[in-house]
Each structure stands twice: as C-alpha cells, then as structure tokens.
Design a protein around this motif. Structure first.
Motif, PDB file in Angstrom:
ATOM      1  N   LYS A  57       0.902  -1.265   0.011  1.00 52.16           N
ATOM      2  CA  LYS A  57       0.158   0.134   0.015  1.00 52.16           C
ATOM      3  C   LYS A  57       0.928   1.342  -0.018  1.00 52.16           C
ATOM      4  O   LYS A  57       0.567   2.201  -0.543  1.00 52.16           O
ATOM      5  CB  LYS A  57      -0.830  -0.194   1.307  1.00 52.16           C
ATOM      6  N   ARG A  58       1.943   1.136   0.780  1.00 48.03           N
ATOM      7  CA  ARG A  58       2.793   2.574   0.857  1.00 48.03           C
ATOM      8  C   ARG A  58       3.411   2.698  -0.280  1.00 48.03           C
ATOM      9  O   ARG A  58       3.714   3.880  -0.648  1.00 48.03           O
ATOM     10  CB  ARG A  58       3.897   1.943   1.987  1.00 48.03           C
ATOM     11  N   ILE A  59       3.933   1.706  -1.004  1.00 46.35           N
ATOM     12  CA  ILE A  59       4.776   1.931  -2.328  1.00 46.35           C
ATOM     13  C   ILE A  59       3.978   1.755  -3.495  1.00 46.35           C
ATOM     14  O   ILE A  59       4.415   2.076  -4.704  1.00 46.35           O
ATOM     15  CB  ILE A  59       5.996   0.749  -2.256  1.00 46.35           C
ATOM     16  N   GLU A  60       2.634   1.712  -3.528  1.00 48.12           N
ATOM     17  CA  GLU A  60       1.788   1.859  -4.570  1.00 48.12           C
ATOM     18  C   GLU A  60       2.107   3.053  -5.466  1.00 48.12           C
ATOM     19  O   GLU A  60       1.910   4.217  -4.671  1.00 48.12           O
ATOM     20  CB  GLU A  60       0.313   1.610  -4.141  1.00 48.12           C
ATOM     21  N   GLY A  61       2.256   2.760  -6.652  1.00 44.10           N
ATOM     22  CA  GLY A  61       2.458   4.163  -7.840  1.00 44.10           C
ATOM     23  C   GLY A  61       3.716   4.747  -7.363  1.00 44.10           C
ATOM     24  O   GLY A  61       4.025   5.646  -8.297  1.00 44.10           O
ATOM     25  N   LEU A  62       4.606   4.202  -6.420  1.00 42.16           N
ATOM     26  CA  LEU A  62       6.155   4.966  -6.671  1.00 42.16           C
ATOM     27  C   LEU A  62       6.831   3.973  -7.497  1.00 42.16           C
ATOM     28  O   LEU A  62       6.745   2.882  -7.762  1.00 42.16           O
ATOM     29  CB  LEU A  62       6.827   4.810  -5.051  1.00 42.16           C
ATOM     30  N   SER A  63       7.901   4.842  -7.985  1.00 37.45           N
ATOM     31  CA  SER A  63       9.115   4.078  -8.875  1.00 37.45           C
ATOM     32  C   SER A  63      10.252   4.371  -7.818  1.00 37.45           C
ATOM     33  O   SER A  63      10.365   5.358  -7.475  1.00 37.45           O
ATOM     34  CB  SER A  63       8.992   4.726 -10.116  1.00 37.45           C
ATOM     35  N   PHE A  64      11.261   3.258  -8.373  1.00 38.29           N
ATOM     36  CA  PHE A  64      12.512   3.452  -7.525  1.00 38.29           C
ATOM     37  C   PHE A  64      13.499   3.550  -8.589  1.00 38.29           C
ATOM     38  O   PHE A  64      13.690   2.623  -9.563  1.00 38.29           O
ATOM     39  CB  PHE A  64      12.689   2.237  -6.766  1.00 38.29           C
ATOM     40  N   PHE A  65      14.414   4.608  -8.472  1.00 41.22           N
ATOM     41  CA  PHE A  65      15.446   4.526  -9.369  1.00 41.22           C
ATOM     42  C   PHE A  65      16.423   3.464  -9.001  1.00 41.22           C
ATOM     43  O   PHE A  65      17.411   3.189  -9.825  1.00 41.22           O
ATOM     44  CB  PHE A  65      16.212   6.009  -9.594  1.00 41.22           C
ATOM     45  N   LEU A  66      16.497   3.071  -7.675  1.00 41.58           N
ATOM     46  CA  LEU A  66      17.552   1.865  -7.329  1.00 41.58           C
ATOM     47  C   LEU A  66      16.551   1.143  -6.062  1.00 41.58           C
ATOM     48  O   LEU A  66      16.256   1.893  -5.038  1.00 41.58           O
ATOM     49  CB  LEU A  66      18.768   2.535  -6.816  1.00 41.58           C
ATOM     50  N   SER A  67      16.647   0.192  -6.050  1.00 42.45           N
ATOM     51  CA  SER A  67      16.304  -0.809  -4.866  1.00 42.45           C
ATOM     52  C   SER A  67      17.198  -1.896  -4.552  1.00 42.45           C
ATOM     53  O   SER A  67      17.826  -2.356  -5.130  1.00 42.45           O
ATOM     54  CB  SER A  67      14.814  -1.529  -4.727  1.00 42.45           C
ATOM     55  N   LEU A  68      17.506  -1.782  -3.082  1.00 44.33           N
ATOM     56  CA  LEU A  68      18.579  -2.705  -2.459  1.00 44.33           C
ATOM     57  C   LEU A  68      18.077  -3.370  -1.556  1.00 44.33           C
ATOM     58  O   LEU A  68      17.424  -3.078  -0.841  1.00 44.33           O
ATOM     59  CB  LEU A  68      19.752  -1.714  -2.052  1.00 44.33           C
ATOM     60  N   ASN A  69      18.152  -4.731  -1.523  1.00 44.38           N
ATOM     61  CA  ASN A  69      17.694  -5.610  -0.465  1.00 44.38           C
ATOM     62  C   ASN A  69      19.086  -6.137   0.208  1.00 44.38           C
ATOM     63  O   ASN A  69      19.755  -6.947  -0.710  1.00 44.38           O
ATOM     64  CB  ASN A  69      16.797  -6.771  -1.030  1.00 44.38           C
ATOM     65  N   LEU A  70      19.133  -5.841   1.393  1.00 43.39           N
ATOM     66  CA  LEU A  70      20.541  -6.376   2.218  1.00 43.39           C
ATOM     67  C   LEU A  70      20.280  -7.643   2.972  1.00 43.39           C
ATOM     68  O   LEU A  70      19.248  -7.835   3.669  1.00 43.39           O
ATOM     69  CB  LEU A  70      20.922  -5.179   2.976  1.00 43.39           C
ATOM     70  N   HIS A  71      21.105  -8.676   2.600  1.00 45.37           N
ATOM     71  CA  HIS A  71      20.992  -9.908   3.216  1.00 45.37           C
ATOM     72  C   HIS A  71      22.546 -10.646   3.576  1.00 45.37           C
ATOM     73  O   HIS A  71      23.379  -9.920   3.401  1.00 45.37           O
ATOM     74  CB  HIS A  71      20.519 -11.017   2.347  1.00 45.37           C
ATOM     75  N   GLU A  72      22.314 -11.669   4.423  1.00 48.49           N
ATOM     76  CA  GLU A  72      23.512 -12.079   4.754  1.00 48.49           C
ATOM     77  C   GLU A  72      23.210 -13.726   4.490  1.00 48.49           C
ATOM     78  O   GLU A  72      22.148 -14.378   4.444  1.00 48.49           O
ATOM     79  CB  GLU A  72      24.003 -12.204   6.136  1.00 48.49           C
ATOM     80  N   ASP A  73      24.560 -14.761   4.524  1.00 51.51           N
ATOM     81  CA  ASP A  73      24.299 -16.235   3.838  1.00 51.51           C
ATOM     82  C   ASP A  73      25.391 -16.935   4.887  1.00 51.51           C
ATOM     83  O   ASP A  73      26.457 -16.582   4.887  1.00 51.51           O
ATOM     84  CB  ASP A  73      24.551 -16.210   2.510  1.00 51.51           C
ATOM     85  N   PHE A  74      24.811 -17.826   5.766  1.00 44.50           N
ATOM     86  CA  PHE A  74      25.552 -18.766   6.371  1.00 44.50           C
ATOM     87  C   PHE A  74      26.557 -19.630   5.778  1.00 44.50           C
ATOM     88  O   PHE A  74      27.537 -20.130   6.204  1.00 44.50           O
ATOM     89  CB  PHE A  74      24.845 -19.460   7.460  1.00 44.50           C
ATOM     90  N   ASP A  75      26.013 -19.900   4.379  1.00 44.74           N
ATOM     91  CA  ASP A  75      26.776 -20.939   3.687  1.00 44.74           C
ATOM     92  C   ASP A  75      27.906 -20.214   2.828  1.00 44.74           C
ATOM     93  O   ASP A  75      28.611 -20.797   2.116  1.00 44.74           O
ATOM     94  CB  ASP A  75      25.993 -21.506   2.752  1.00 44.74           C
TER      95      ASP A  75
END
Ligand SMILES: [Zn+2]
Length: 252
Positions: free
Chosen positions: A128-146
């Motif tokens: 709902k919050r991002i409806e109609g918004l465009s992102f010039f960049l989106s980052l999803n930050l993660h980590e990995d045990f393997d």
C-alpha cells in the motif's frame, strides 16, 4: 553498531534511527502489524509519485543483523546526500526474528517468500505504501551462513549483465572477498554474481527483490555478506556496497 549493545538489540537500533531523525530531515515512522512487533520506515519527506525514489530494506531475515546496522551507519554518514532525492528505507523488516536471531518470523514464515500475497500483514502495509512509487534503485540487504564471500543477485530478464553489479562487488571486496562458489542456492554463480531468471520465481513464493523489480523499477540488487565473517567487517562491507550502488545511481 553501538559498542554497548548486542547485534540483536532492536530497541537500540530504532533508538539510533530516532536520534538521527532529530538531527536531520529523515523521518522515522512506526508501522503496526497485528500480532507482531511494529516495524519502522524511514523517509525524508520527499516521497511522491512524481520522482523516482531510493528504496533500501534490511533485516527481513532476523539472523542477518549486519545490514541493519550498516544501513543505519551509512545513513548517519550520508544524511546530507539523503536530502537530494526521495528515500524509503525499511531498516528491519522482521523485528521478532531480529530479536530472536531467527531467519523466520514468529509464525515460522520466511518473509522473503510472501511478496505474491497482497493480504499478508507485512506486504499488505508495504505494498500500500509503495503503490504508484517508482524506484531508481532498490537494494535488499542480506547475509548467508553458507557463503565464503560476498555476492549479489541481479534479476535477469535477458540482455547483458549490468556493469554496476561488478563495480558494487569491487567496492565490497576492500573488506571481504568474493564468494567463490559456482552454485549458490541452487543457481549458477560466477565471480559472485547470480542472475536469477525473472520468469522462474522460487517455488516457495515471491521474494521482495522480484516484486520490486517487476513493479517498481528494474535496477535491483540483493547484496549478501558471509555470516561467518566478523560482524564489523560485514557492516563495513555492506556500507561500502550501499555507498557504491547509490553513487552509481545518482551520479550525473
Ligand atoms: Zn536473507
């Protein structure tokens, strides 16, 4: 990360964001979901449908704490830059998991596989919050045990690899090496880059990155650090890769 608190101290994390918002135009907003700890969004008041925005999220997997602290510390150092364009950050999307050092939420759900469900309490709010918004960049930050090093997912729907992906990895390599595996999470990887096909989402459900890529702007990177490296290095590495991603996306 504050020296006197644990990597999983959610109150400290939010306290630091609130302190930063007092000194800068950044705003911290609470998002309540039924039966769960509230999560928070950070904006700078420039969000609108007219101008593309920078979207960054962290902590959707609660046992991956470094990116949550890295985003905070990066914002502390770059709040001046963050007045130049609209921003929307989710500093920790799985507060229960963060507190309990759990990948999943309190219902045993992987919150990075629910983005095809518009009625889930988490996605319902964010979509709902991002409806109609465009992102010039989106980052999803993660980590990995393997992981034995850093790597990036770059959504693939044909065409050449994005040159930025390697540049972002080079920035992170100052602190941690590239992951050397040829297969990561069941997918082919080369020099720390995985290009998952947009047309083949995971069977278990739609990840955040894929939803954002398909609905809000095609420049999306999922950045991963190895959980077994030192927390300090992982935080520095994420900061360097955020910095380089944003530099590439905002240079004129
Ligand atoms: Zn993760």
């Amino acid at each position: 990360m504050p020296r006197n608190c644990s990597a999983h101290d959610y109150s400290a994390l939010i306290r630091k964001w609130r302190a930063l918002s007092k000194k800068t135009p950044l705003r911290v907003g609470k998002v309540s979901t039924p039966k769960s700890l509230p999560f928070f969004e950070v904006t700078n008041g420039l969000l609108s449908r007219e101008k593309p925005c920078l979207y960054i999220s962290a902590g959707i997997h609660g046992d991956e704490p470094a990116p949550c602290w890295a985003l905070l510390e990066w914002a502390e150092k770059n709040h001046g830059l963050l007045q130049n364009f609209p921003v929307l950050f989710y500093p920790c999307l799985n507060p229960w998991g963060f507190v309990h050092n759990s990948r999943l939420d309190e219902n045993g759900e992987d919150l990075n596989r629910i983005w095809g469900d518009v009625f889930h309490p988490l996605t319902e709010q964010i979509l709902k919050r991002i409806e109609g918004l465009s992102f010039f960049l989106s980052l999803n930050l993660h980590e990995d045990f393997d992981a034995n090093g850093i790597y990036i997912y770059e959504p693939y729907r044909g065409g050449r690899p994005d040159r930025w992906t390697n540049q972002i990895l080079q920035a992170g390599k100052k602190f941690l090496p590239l992951d050397t595996r040829k297969r990561i999470d069941g997918k082919n990887a080369k020099n720390g880059i995985i290009r998952p096909r947009v047309s083949h989402p995971p069977k278990e459900g739609v990840p955040e990155a894929l939803y954002l890529f398909q609905n809000h702007g095609i420049r999306n990177f999922t950045i991963e650090t190895p959980s077994e490296a030192s927390l300090e290095k992982r935080i520095l590495t994420h900061q360097a890769m955020i910095q380089e991603s944003v530099r590439l996306a905002t240079r004129t």
